[in-house]
Design an enzyme around this catalytic site. Structure first.
Site, mmCIF file in Angstrom:
data_model
loop_
_atom_site.group_PDB
_atom_site.id
_atom_site.type_symbol
_atom_site.label_atom_id
_atom_site.label_comp_id
_atom_site.label_asym_id
_atom_site.label_seq_id
_atom_site.Cartn_x
_atom_site.Cartn_y
_atom_site.Cartn_z
ATOM 1 N N TYR A 1 110.825 42.251 33.896
ATOM 2 C CA TYR A 1 110.077 42.746 35.061
ATOM 3 C C TYR A 1 108.671 42.143 35.112
ATOM 4 O O TYR A 1 108.159 41.852 36.186
ATOM 5 C CB TYR A 1 110.020 44.276 35.045
ATOM 6 N N ARG B 1 108.951 65.330 43.409
ATOM 7 C CA ARG B 1 108.656 63.926 43.732
ATOM 8 C C ARG B 1 107.862 63.845 45.037
ATOM 9 O O ARG B 1 106.893 63.087 45.137
ATOM 10 C CB ARG B 1 109.983 63.177 43.848
ATOM 11 N N ASP C 1 108.746 55.926 32.869
ATOM 12 C CA ASP C 1 109.513 54.721 33.179
ATOM 13 C C ASP C 1 109.164 53.636 32.180
ATOM 14 O O ASP C 1 108.043 53.605 31.655
ATOM 15 C CB ASP C 1 109.210 54.241 34.601
ATOM 16 N N ARG D 1 119.049 59.191 32.822
ATOM 17 C CA ARG D 1 118.556 59.538 34.155
ATOM 18 C C ARG D 1 118.983 60.942 34.576
ATOM 19 O O ARG D 1 119.258 61.194 35.754
ATOM 20 C CB ARG D 1 119.043 58.522 35.216
ATOM 21 N N ARG E 1 116.779 61.683 41.388
ATOM 22 C CA ARG E 1 116.977 61.969 42.808
ATOM 23 C C ARG E 1 118.234 62.751 43.154
ATOM 24 O O ARG E 1 118.337 63.291 44.244
ATOM 25 C CB ARG E 1 116.962 60.662 43.603
HETATM 26 O O1 1CP Z 1 116.531 59.142 31.891
HETATM 27 C C1 1CP Z 1 115.656 59.828 32.415
HETATM 28 O O2 1CP Z 1 115.909 60.835 33.113
HETATM 29 C C2 1CP Z 1 114.183 59.556 32.069
HETATM 30 C C3 1CP Z 1 113.429 58.799 33.015
HETATM 31 C C4 1CP Z 1 113.635 57.302 33.208
HETATM 32 C C5 1CP Z 1 114.028 56.302 32.300
HETATM 33 C C6 1CP Z 1 114.494 56.456 30.875
HETATM 34 C C7 1CP Z 1 113.341 56.657 34.428
HETATM 35 C C8 1CP Z 1 112.890 57.351 35.650
HETATM 36 N N1 1CP Z 1 113.490 55.300 34.253
HETATM 37 C C9 1CP Z 1 113.921 55.056 32.974
HETATM 38 C C10 1CP Z 1 114.194 53.759 32.349
HETATM 39 C C11 1CP Z 1 114.250 52.533 33.172
HETATM 40 N N2 1CP Z 1 113.451 52.175 34.237
HETATM 41 C C12 1CP Z 1 115.110 51.442 32.895
HETATM 42 C C13 1CP Z 1 116.066 51.406 31.727
HETATM 43 C C14 1CP Z 1 117.337 52.134 31.982
HETATM 44 C C15 1CP Z 1 118.210 51.591 33.085
HETATM 45 O O3 1CP Z 1 118.676 50.444 32.964
HETATM 46 O O4 1CP Z 1 118.428 52.338 34.057
HETATM 47 C C16 1CP Z 1 114.853 50.434 33.835
HETATM 48 C C17 1CP Z 1 115.535 49.090 33.944
HETATM 49 C C18 1CP Z 1 113.803 50.899 34.686
HETATM 50 C C19 1CP Z 1 113.137 50.172 35.804
HETATM 51 C C20 1CP Z 1 113.234 50.944 37.060
HETATM 52 N N3 1CP Z 1 112.437 52.013 37.348
HETATM 53 C C21 1CP Z 1 114.186 50.816 38.100
HETATM 54 C C22 1CP Z 1 115.314 49.782 38.159
HETATM 55 C C23 1CP Z 1 114.885 48.593 38.927
HETATM 56 C C24 1CP Z 1 115.972 47.540 39.019
HETATM 57 O O5 1CP Z 1 116.000 46.618 38.194
HETATM 58 O O6 1CP Z 1 116.784 47.623 39.948
HETATM 59 C C25 1CP Z 1 113.911 51.815 39.054
HETATM 60 C C26 1CP Z 1 114.600 52.062 40.358
HETATM 61 C C27 1CP Z 1 112.798 52.574 38.543
HETATM 62 C C28 1CP Z 1 112.175 53.784 39.159
HETATM 63 C C29 1CP Z 1 112.605 55.063 38.531
HETATM 64 N N4 1CP Z 1 112.473 55.357 37.182
HETATM 65 C C30 1CP Z 1 112.929 56.627 36.937
HETATM 66 C C31 1CP Z 1 113.354 57.176 38.197
HETATM 67 C C32 1CP Z 1 113.909 58.564 38.387
HETATM 68 C C33 1CP Z 1 113.162 56.189 39.177
HETATM 69 C C34 1CP Z 1 113.431 56.335 40.664
HETATM 70 C C35 1CP Z 1 112.115 56.576 41.357
HETATM 71 C C36 1CP Z 1 112.148 57.607 42.425
HETATM 72 O O7 1CP Z 1 112.200 58.827 42.162
HETATM 73 O O8 1CP Z 1 112.045 57.195 43.603
#
Ligand code: 1CP
Length: 349
Positions: free
Chosen positions: A157, A41, A78, A28, A32
């Site tokens: 999910y 964003r 994502d 990540r 944000r």
């Molecule tokens: O790492 C990076 O910078 C690349 C981008 C990336 C990756 C690899 C994002 C952007 N998401 C992910 C993987 C991801 N997404 C995982 C696996 C890793 C982990 O466990 O963190 C999972 C479970 C998700 C699902 C997801 N997408 C969540 C979690 C939900 C939960 O279970 O609570 C969330 C909040 C997202 C949205 C998301 N994805 C990525 C970002 C930056 C965001 C936030 C969105 C925003 O900007 O508002």
């Protein structure tokens, strides 16, 4: 395909070389906590638009590279773009995370349409191409990392429909309706292979499989729903691209990590925050790369606490192929200056 020894530090570590200081990137690393991310964003409006607009997604992929100079640029997308590509309605509710229309029956699986997926996901391949071009031109030591969620974590999910502490609906259905759950895992496994192959063909140089919820499973279920599909994916991807390194991250797998490593055939295993890197280093083959595992909360605090933790991780990684990373993703409240300090500290060895 011709085997050429890699020169990028991250790819050398993945090929089994004990590069020192270890190459680093942070899960990540785009997101944000960076003001420049929040700006793009806001410009994109919603998160799916950001992921499917190649110029914007490439821009946020490259932001942390410009600011901090990591060794890897991970595609900005994502894990839920695969079910979205398969046709499952998905939205990212502000402050609430992803929301999907849950699928919990065999009949419901008809709503997933593999035939249309790659067309819907074509903009993501365009992003990979743009990032790779930019790296080739301006940052030739930085490796382009593609990724997907692992079938089990994506299934969490698809079935639960949103984030959860324990994904009880998914784990319950895996026991009560293995016919349904097995078919869902097969659909996701095939889709993931196709999606990852396309990323390699668009320019990704390494791949990561995020299995954030793998450790919620019992050992027997872990073997069936994590190890088996992951080994199918690794075999299928490497059959077409024998030199592409794959990082597996079965979060919370604990003592099942060595079995995961040997049976899936991944080139590197990601260690989560709770894993003792000294134990993992001893329990895993000396030629297998490891990645991890500084607590993201230590980076929020910064200062001496972060330094002490980071030095502990570095000491444990020394002498083996390793990639410095966090044990889970950077959290939004992380001060960007602390990330800069961390990068300098790791680069100092
Ligand atoms: O790492 C990076 O910078 C690349 C981008 C990336 C990756 C690899 C994002 C952007 N998401 C992910 C993987 C991801 N997404 C995982 C696996 C890793 C982990 O466990 O963190 C999972 C479970 C998700 C699902 C997801 N997408 C969540 C979690 C939900 C939960 O279970 O609570 C969330 C909040 C997202 C949205 C998301 N994805 C990525 C970002 C930056 C965001 C936030 C969105 C925003 O900007 O508002």
């Amino acid at each position: 395909m011709e085997a050429i020894s890699p020169t990028k530090p991250l790819l050398r570590a993945l090929a089994g070389e004990a590069v020192w200081p270890p190459p680093l990137w942070l899960m990540r690393q785009a997101g944000r906590y960076l003001p420049e991310y929040r700006e793009v964003r806001a410009q994109a409006g919603d998160f799916i638009t950001l992921c499917t607009t190649p110029e914007l997604a490439a821009e946020v992929t490259l932001q942390p590279i410009r600011r901090f100079g990591m060794d890897g640029a991970i595609l900005f997308s994502d894990i839920l773009m695969v079910p979205w590509g398969l046709g499952q309605p998905l939205r990212f509710a502000e402050g609430e995370g992803p929301v999907l229309d849950p699928i919990r029956t065999l009949a419901g699986l008809d709503r997933l349409q593999p035939a249309g997926m790659m067309q819907k996901l074509a903009p993501i391949m365009a992003t990979v191409g743009l990032v790779r071009e930019a790296l080739d031109a301006h940052a030739p030591r930085v490796a382009m990392i593609g990724f997907a969620g692992s079938p089990f974590t994506v299934a969490c999910y698809v079935v639960d429909g949103k984030g959860s502490k324990d994904f009880a609906i998914t784990r319950g259905l895996a026991f009560s309706d293995p016919n349904f759950f097995g078919k869902l895992i097969r659909i996701l496994t095939e889709a993931t292979v196709e999606y990852l192959l396309a990323q390699v063909e668009a320019g990704a140089e390494a791949l990561m499989l995020f299995d954030s919820w793998a450790g919620l499973l019992s050992p027997a279920q872990f073997r069936r729903w994590v190890i088996e599909p992951t080994s199918l994916i690794v075999r299928a991807v490497r059959k077409r691209h024998p030199n592409i390194p794959i990082i597996g991250f079965p979060r919370l797998a604990g003592p099942l990590l060595p079995e995961y490593a040997s049976r899936t055939g991944v080139q590197c295993v990601g260690m989560d925050t709770g894993m003792d890197p000294r134990w993992a280093a001893n329990a895993l083959p000396a030629t297998l790369a490891v990645q991890g595992n500084l607590d993201p909360l230590a980076v929020v605090t910064g200062g001496a606490a972060m330094e002490a933790e980071a030095r502990g991780v570095l000491a444990a990684l020394r002498g083996r192929p390793a990639i410095f990373n966090l044990g889970h993703g950077i959290v939004p409240q992380t001060p960007p200056e602390h990330v800069g300090t961390l990068v300098r500290l790791v680069r100092g060895g």
